[in-house]
Design a protein around this motif. Structure first.
Motif, PDB file in Angstrom:
ATOM      1  N   LYS A 216      -3.033   7.441  -6.905  1.00  0.00           N
ATOM      2  CA  LYS A 216      -3.315   6.144  -6.281  1.00  0.00           C
ATOM      3  C   LYS A 216      -3.982   5.191  -7.274  1.00  0.00           C
ATOM      4  O   LYS A 216      -3.641   4.010  -7.339  1.00  0.00           O
ATOM      5  N   ARG A 217      -4.919   5.699  -8.053  1.00  0.00           N
ATOM      6  CA  ARG A 217      -5.582   4.864  -9.058  1.00  0.00           C
ATOM      7  C   ARG A 217      -4.576   4.344 -10.077  1.00  0.00           C
ATOM      8  O   ARG A 217      -4.602   3.152 -10.433  1.00  0.00           O
ATOM      9  N   ALA A 218      -3.684   5.208 -10.545  1.00  0.00           N
ATOM     10  CA  ALA A 218      -2.710   4.788 -11.557  1.00  0.00           C
ATOM     11  C   ALA A 218      -1.797   3.695 -11.021  1.00  0.00           C
ATOM     12  O   ALA A 218      -1.497   2.713 -11.728  1.00  0.00           O
ATOM     13  N   ARG A 219      -1.366   3.843  -9.794  1.00  0.00           N
ATOM     14  CA  ARG A 219      -0.482   2.837  -9.207  1.00  0.00           C
ATOM     15  C   ARG A 219      -1.195   1.493  -9.048  1.00  0.00           C
ATOM     16  O   ARG A 219      -0.666   0.444  -9.435  1.00  0.00           O
ATOM     17  N   ILE A 220      -2.376   1.527  -8.452  1.00  0.00           N
ATOM     18  CA  ILE A 220      -3.107   0.285  -8.205  1.00  0.00           C
ATOM     19  C   ILE A 220      -3.541  -0.358  -9.507  1.00  0.00           C
ATOM     20  O   ILE A 220      -3.499  -1.588  -9.657  1.00  0.00           O
ATOM     21  N   LYS A 221      -3.940   0.448 -10.485  1.00  0.00           N
ATOM     22  CA  LYS A 221      -4.313  -0.101 -11.786  1.00  0.00           C
ATOM     23  C   LYS A 221      -3.133  -0.828 -12.428  1.00  0.00           C
ATOM     24  O   LYS A 221      -3.294  -1.919 -13.000  1.00  0.00           O
ATOM     25  N   ALA A 222      -1.943  -0.253 -12.342  1.00  0.00           N
ATOM     26  CA  ALA A 222      -0.762  -0.897 -12.918  1.00  0.00           C
ATOM     27  C   ALA A 222      -0.472  -2.225 -12.232  1.00  0.00           C
ATOM     28  O   ALA A 222      -0.155  -3.227 -12.894  1.00  0.00           O
ATOM     29  N   LEU A 223      -0.578  -2.266 -10.905  1.00  0.00           N
ATOM     30  CA  LEU A 223      -0.358  -3.513 -10.179  1.00  0.00           C
ATOM     31  C   LEU A 223      -1.369  -4.575 -10.592  1.00  0.00           C
ATOM     32  O   LEU A 223      -1.009  -5.719 -10.898  1.00  0.00           O
ATOM     33  N   MET A 224      -2.637  -4.194 -10.613  1.00  0.00           N
ATOM     34  CA  MET A 224      -3.689  -5.173 -10.882  1.00  0.00           C
ATOM     35  C   MET A 224      -3.695  -5.608 -12.344  1.00  0.00           C
ATOM     36  O   MET A 224      -3.970  -6.768 -12.657  1.00  0.00           O
ATOM     37  N   SER A 225      -3.360  -4.689 -13.238  1.00  0.00           N
ATOM     38  CA  SER A 225      -3.328  -5.043 -14.665  1.00  0.00           C
ATOM     39  C   SER A 225      -2.261  -6.087 -14.958  1.00  0.00           C
ATOM     40  O   SER A 225      -2.396  -6.882 -15.894  1.00  0.00           O
ATOM     41  N   HIS A 226      -1.194  -6.074 -14.163  1.00  0.00           N
ATOM     42  CA  HIS A 226      -0.098  -7.021 -14.379  1.00  0.00           C
ATOM     43  C   HIS A 226      -0.073  -8.126 -13.323  1.00  0.00           C
ATOM     44  O   HIS A 226       0.892  -8.889 -13.254  1.00  0.00           O
ATOM     45  N   ASP A 227      -1.123  -8.169 -12.503  1.00  0.00           N
ATOM     46  CA  ASP A 227      -1.289  -9.259 -11.533  1.00  0.00           C
ATOM     47  C   ASP A 227      -0.101  -9.349 -10.572  1.00  0.00           C
ATOM     48  O   ASP A 227       0.377 -10.443 -10.243  1.00  0.00           O
ATOM     49  N   ILE A 228       0.369  -8.189 -10.123  1.00  0.00           N
ATOM     50  CA  ILE A 228       1.526  -8.133  -9.220  1.00  0.00           C
ATOM     51  C   ILE A 228       1.051  -7.915  -7.784  1.00  0.00           C
ATOM     52  O   ILE A 228       0.236  -7.031  -7.512  1.00  0.00           O
ATOM     53  N   ASN A 229       1.568  -8.720  -6.879  1.00  0.00           N
ATOM     54  CA  ASN A 229       1.281  -8.560  -5.455  1.00  0.00           C
ATOM     55  C   ASN A 229       2.099  -7.404  -4.879  1.00  0.00           C
ATOM     56  O   ASN A 229       3.300  -7.289  -5.173  1.00  0.00           O
ATOM     57  N   LEU A 230       1.470  -6.586  -4.057  1.00  0.00           N
ATOM     58  CA  LEU A 230       2.192  -5.558  -3.313  1.00  0.00           C
ATOM     59  C   LEU A 230       2.168  -5.916  -1.828  1.00  0.00           C
ATOM     60  O   LEU A 230       1.097  -6.061  -1.223  1.00  0.00           O
ATOM     61  N   VAL A 231       3.351  -6.073  -1.264  1.00  0.00           N
ATOM     62  CA  VAL A 231       3.505  -6.447   0.137  1.00  0.00           C
ATOM     63  C   VAL A 231       4.332  -5.363   0.818  1.00  0.00           C
ATOM     64  O   VAL A 231       5.405  -4.981   0.318  1.00  0.00           O
ATOM     65  N   ALA A 232       3.839  -4.857   1.953  1.00  0.00           N
ATOM     66  CA  ALA A 232       4.524  -3.763   2.642  1.00  0.00           C
ATOM     67  C   ALA A 232       4.588  -4.035   4.140  1.00  0.00           C
ATOM     68  O   ALA A 232       3.612  -4.491   4.739  1.00  0.00           O
ATOM     69  N   TYR A 233       5.743  -3.726   4.712  1.00  0.00           N
ATOM     70  CA  TYR A 233       5.925  -3.796   6.166  1.00  0.00           C
ATOM     71  C   TYR A 233       6.590  -2.505   6.621  1.00  0.00           C
ATOM     72  O   TYR A 233       7.694  -2.185   6.160  1.00  0.00           O
ATOM     73  N   HIS A 234       5.952  -1.803   7.529  1.00  0.00           N
ATOM     74  CA  HIS A 234       6.457  -0.516   7.988  1.00  0.00           C
ATOM     75  C   HIS A 234       7.184  -0.686   9.332  1.00  0.00           C
ATOM     76  O   HIS A 234       8.352  -1.078   9.356  1.00  0.00           O
ATOM     77  N   LEU A 235       6.518  -0.445  10.449  1.00  0.00           N
ATOM     78  CA  LEU A 235       7.192  -0.566  11.748  1.00  0.00           C
ATOM     79  C   LEU A 235       7.736  -1.972  12.016  1.00  0.00           C
ATOM     80  O   LEU A 235       8.817  -2.095  12.612  1.00  0.00           O
ATOM     81  N   PRO A 236       7.054  -3.036  11.593  1.00  0.00           N
ATOM     82  CA  PRO A 236       7.648  -4.359  11.828  1.00  0.00           C
ATOM     83  C   PRO A 236       9.007  -4.538  11.165  1.00  0.00           C
ATOM     84  O   PRO A 236       9.861  -5.271  11.682  1.00  0.00           O
ATOM     85  N   LEU A 237       9.221  -3.866  10.037  1.00  0.00           N
ATOM     86  CA  LEU A 237      10.524  -3.966   9.377  1.00  0.00           C
ATOM     87  C   LEU A 237      11.554  -3.076  10.054  1.00  0.00           C
ATOM     88  O   LEU A 237      12.726  -3.448  10.171  1.00  0.00           O
ATOM     89  N   ASP A 238      11.151  -1.911  10.534  1.00  0.00           N
ATOM     90  CA  ASP A 238      12.080  -1.079  11.306  1.00  0.00           C
ATOM     91  C   ASP A 238      12.600  -1.847  12.514  1.00  0.00           C
ATOM     92  O   ASP A 238      13.779  -1.764  12.867  1.00  0.00           O
TER      93      ASP A 238
END
Length: 251
Positions: free
Chosen positions: A84-106
Motif C-alpha cells: 500500500k505504501r509503495a502504491r500511494i507513494k508512486a501516486l503522490m510522487s507523480h501528483d496523480i489523482n486516484l479516483v475509484a467507483y465500486h458499486l456505483p459503477l456496477d
C-alpha cells in the motif's frame, strides 16, 4: 495528448453527479481517493489500482487514474506500509489523482459494468432484475456449449461452466465480479443461465441441484468495460484524452 485541461474539482462534481455514490452503502470510499494535481489533461482507466497500472499511468503521463477497484476497503489493514505504501507513494510522487467507483459503477444504467457487459455479449432487452442483478435475452437461443464459446470469444477468456438446465439458453441473468451469491435471484426469475465473474464452492452445487446453467466468466474479464465507458464519457465531456490500460488478471 490533449491540449484541453479541466479542473479536478469540476471533473469530480461531474462524476459524482453521474454516479451518485451517496446512494450506496459500499465497502470502500467512492470518488477521489488520492489527491493529485488540480488540472487534468490525460486520464488512464483500468480495473484495479495495482502497481502495474500505476507504473503504466506514470509512463504515459496520466494526471488521473480512474478505476473500479481502488483502496481503503473495509476490514483491511489501515496502516500505510508495504504494498500500500509503495502504491500511494508512486501516486503522490507523480501528483496523480486516484479516483475509484465500486458499486456505483456496477449499478449505473449507462456506463455500469452490467450494462456494458450486455453490450459486449449482445444481450437484448437488458434491464435490472433485482438490485445489482440484470436480465435479458440472447439474440437467438444457443446450446450451453455454444454460449460458452460466445463468452470466450467476446471476453477473451474461457468461462468455467457448471450446472444443468434447459437444452438451449435464451434468457439470461448476470452480475459482474464476485456476484456468485446472486444465483438465487436468477433462479427465482426462472432464467436459463446465470453469469458472474467469480465462482465459489457452494455455487457449483446450487447450479447442479437447482437446474440452471452457470458461467463464471472472470472477475476481471467481466469488469473491464464499465470503467472504459466512464473514462471515455468523461474525456468527451471535457475534451481530454483517455486510454484504458488492461493489466491482465486470470481471476
Amino acid at each position: 495528448m490533449a491540449t484541453n485541461a479541466a479542473k479536478r474539482n469540476h471533473l469530480m462534481q461531474t462524476l459524482n453527479g453521474w454516479l451518485e455514490p451517496d446512494r450506496f452503502q459500499d465497502y470502500c470510499p467512492n470518488g477521489l481517493q488520492v489527491e493529485g494535481k488540480s488540472e487534468i489533461r490525460h486520464i488512464v482507466s483500468g480495473v484495479t489500482a495495482s502497481q502495474a497500472l500505476i507504473d503504466e499511468a506514470i509512463y504515459v503521463g496520466a494526471d488521473m487514474i480512474l478505476v473500479h477497484h481502488g483502496y481503503f476497503w473495509k476490514g483491511e489493514d489501515q496502516r500505510i506500509q508495504g504494498m500500500k505504501r509503495a502504491r500511494i507513494k508512486a501516486l503522490m510522487s507523480h501528483d496523480i489523482n486516484l479516483v475509484a467507483y465500486h458499486l456505483p459503477l456496477d449499478d449505473h444504467p449507462e456506463y455500469g459494468n452490467n450494462r456494458q457487459l450486455a453490450k459486449i455479449l449482445d444481450i437484448r432487452d437488458a434491464a435490472p432484475l433485482d438490485g445489482l442483478v440484470w436480465a435479458g435475452n440472447l439474440a437467438k437461443a444457443l446450446s450451453p456449449p455454444a454460449f460458452a464459446a460466445h463468452l470466450q470469444l467476446c471476453l477473451d477468456r474461457e468461462p468455467l461452466v457448471v450446472g444443468s438446465g434447459p437444452d438451449t439458453i435464451k434468457r439470461v441473468a448476470w452480475c459482474t465480479g464476485a456476484a456468485q451469491g446472486y444465483i438465487t435471484k436468477a433462479l427465482e426469475a426462472g432464467v436459463d443461465a446465470f453469469i458472474s465473474g467469480e465462482i465459489s464452492e457452494p455455487t457449483t452445487h446450487t447450479a447442479r441441484e437447482c437446474g440452471i446453467h452457470y458461467f463464471a466468466a472472470g472477475h476481471h474479464a467481466t469488469e473491464r468495460y464499465g470503467v472504459q465507458a466512464l473514462g471515455e464519457a468523461l474525456a468527451r465531456e471535457f475534451g481530454l484524452t483517455h486510454q484504458f490500460i488492461d493489466c491482465d488478471n486470470p481471476v
